[in-house]
Scaffold this motif. Structure first.
Motif, PDB file in Angstrom:
ATOM      1  N   ASN A  71      -1.591   9.332  -3.518  1.00  0.00           N
ATOM      2  CA  ASN A  71      -2.614   9.240  -2.480  1.00  0.00           C
ATOM      3  C   ASN A  71      -1.953   9.501  -1.119  1.00  0.00           C
ATOM      4  O   ASN A  71      -1.604   8.574  -0.397  1.00  0.00           O
ATOM      5  CB  ASN A  71      -3.291   7.872  -2.511  1.00  0.00           C
ATOM      6  N   ALA A  88       0.828  -1.209   0.000  1.00  0.00           N
ATOM      7  CA  ALA A  88       0.000   0.000   0.000  1.00  0.00           C
ATOM      8  C   ALA A  88       0.865   1.262   0.000  1.00  0.00           C
ATOM      9  O   ALA A  88       0.490   2.276  -0.599  1.00  0.00           O
ATOM     10  CB  ALA A  88      -0.937  -0.010   1.198  1.00  0.00           C
ATOM     11  N   THR A 130      -3.142  10.914   1.593  1.00  0.00           N
ATOM     12  CA  THR A 130      -3.971  10.588   2.761  1.00  0.00           C
ATOM     13  C   THR A 130      -3.713   9.144   3.171  1.00  0.00           C
ATOM     14  O   THR A 130      -3.504   8.848   4.350  1.00  0.00           O
ATOM     15  CB  THR A 130      -5.460  10.817   2.450  1.00  0.00           C
ATOM     16  N   LYS A 131      -3.708   8.242   2.204  1.00  0.00           N
ATOM     17  CA  LYS A 131      -3.425   6.834   2.484  1.00  0.00           C
ATOM     18  C   LYS A 131      -1.998   6.679   2.989  1.00  0.00           C
ATOM     19  O   LYS A 131      -1.754   5.962   3.960  1.00  0.00           O
ATOM     20  CB  LYS A 131      -3.643   5.987   1.219  1.00  0.00           C
ATOM     21  N   SER A 165       0.398   4.037  -2.774  1.00  0.00           N
ATOM     22  CA  SER A 165       0.041   5.397  -2.357  1.00  0.00           C
ATOM     23  C   SER A 165       0.943   6.431  -3.019  1.00  0.00           C
ATOM     24  O   SER A 165       0.469   7.469  -3.496  1.00  0.00           O
ATOM     25  CB  SER A 165       0.157   5.536  -0.838  1.00  0.00           C
ATOM     26  N   SER A 189      -1.697   7.556   6.569  1.00  0.00           N
ATOM     27  CA  SER A 189      -2.327   6.577   7.466  1.00  0.00           C
ATOM     28  C   SER A 189      -1.451   5.358   7.726  1.00  0.00           C
ATOM     29  O   SER A 189      -1.663   4.639   8.710  1.00  0.00           O
ATOM     30  CB  SER A 189      -3.676   6.128   6.900  1.00  0.00           C
ATOM     31  N   LEU A 190      -0.460   5.124   6.883  1.00  0.00           N
ATOM     32  CA  LEU A 190       0.414   3.953   7.037  1.00  0.00           C
ATOM     33  C   LEU A 190       1.577   4.194   7.993  1.00  0.00           C
ATOM     34  O   LEU A 190       2.223   3.245   8.437  1.00  0.00           O
ATOM     35  CB  LEU A 190       0.979   3.545   5.668  1.00  0.00           C
TER      36      LEU A 190
END
Length: 111
Positions: free
Chosen positions: A22, A13, A24-25, A17, A28-29
């Motif tokens: 991305n 991911a 935002t993603k 991302s 979040s990681l």
């Protein structure tokens, strides 16, 4: 799903991302204390890293091609290539450190 499976999923991911812009993603990681070390610089803190990826990296229309993934305890190592328009820019090895499911650090080696 095992912890190492979740870490591998998070690693995949991470690249998706970045390749898809991305942020935002991507945010979040990562843990707030996330640090990225590479030969030319260190980016300390999630916000600094995401800002660099979003606003400051020299080439943004790239794709990370993951060739292999290895896990050991709370680390995931990835061997891959960074390509642009089908052309190889460089090969890399990334070693991710995890705090459970979140990435707390990254060491990048390039060739």
């Amino acid at each position: 799903m095992t912890l190492s499976s979740r870490q591998i999923e998070a690693t995949r991911a991470y690249y998706q991302s970045i390749d898809q812009d991305n942020y935002t993603k991507l945010t979040s990681l990562l843990t707030p204390e996330f640090t990225h070390q590479r030969s030319d610089q260190t980016l300390a803190g999630r916000e600094q890293f995401v800002q660099f990826m979003r606003d400051e990296r020299p080439v943004t229309d790239t794709t990370h091609v993951v060739e292999s993934i290895y896990t050991d305890n709370n680390e995931v190592a990835v061997r891959g290539r960074l390509v642009q328009d089908g052309e190889l820019l460089f090969e890399f090895v990334d070693i991710f450190s995890f705090d459970e499911d979140s990435m707390s650090g990254l060491q990048t080696y390039t060739q």
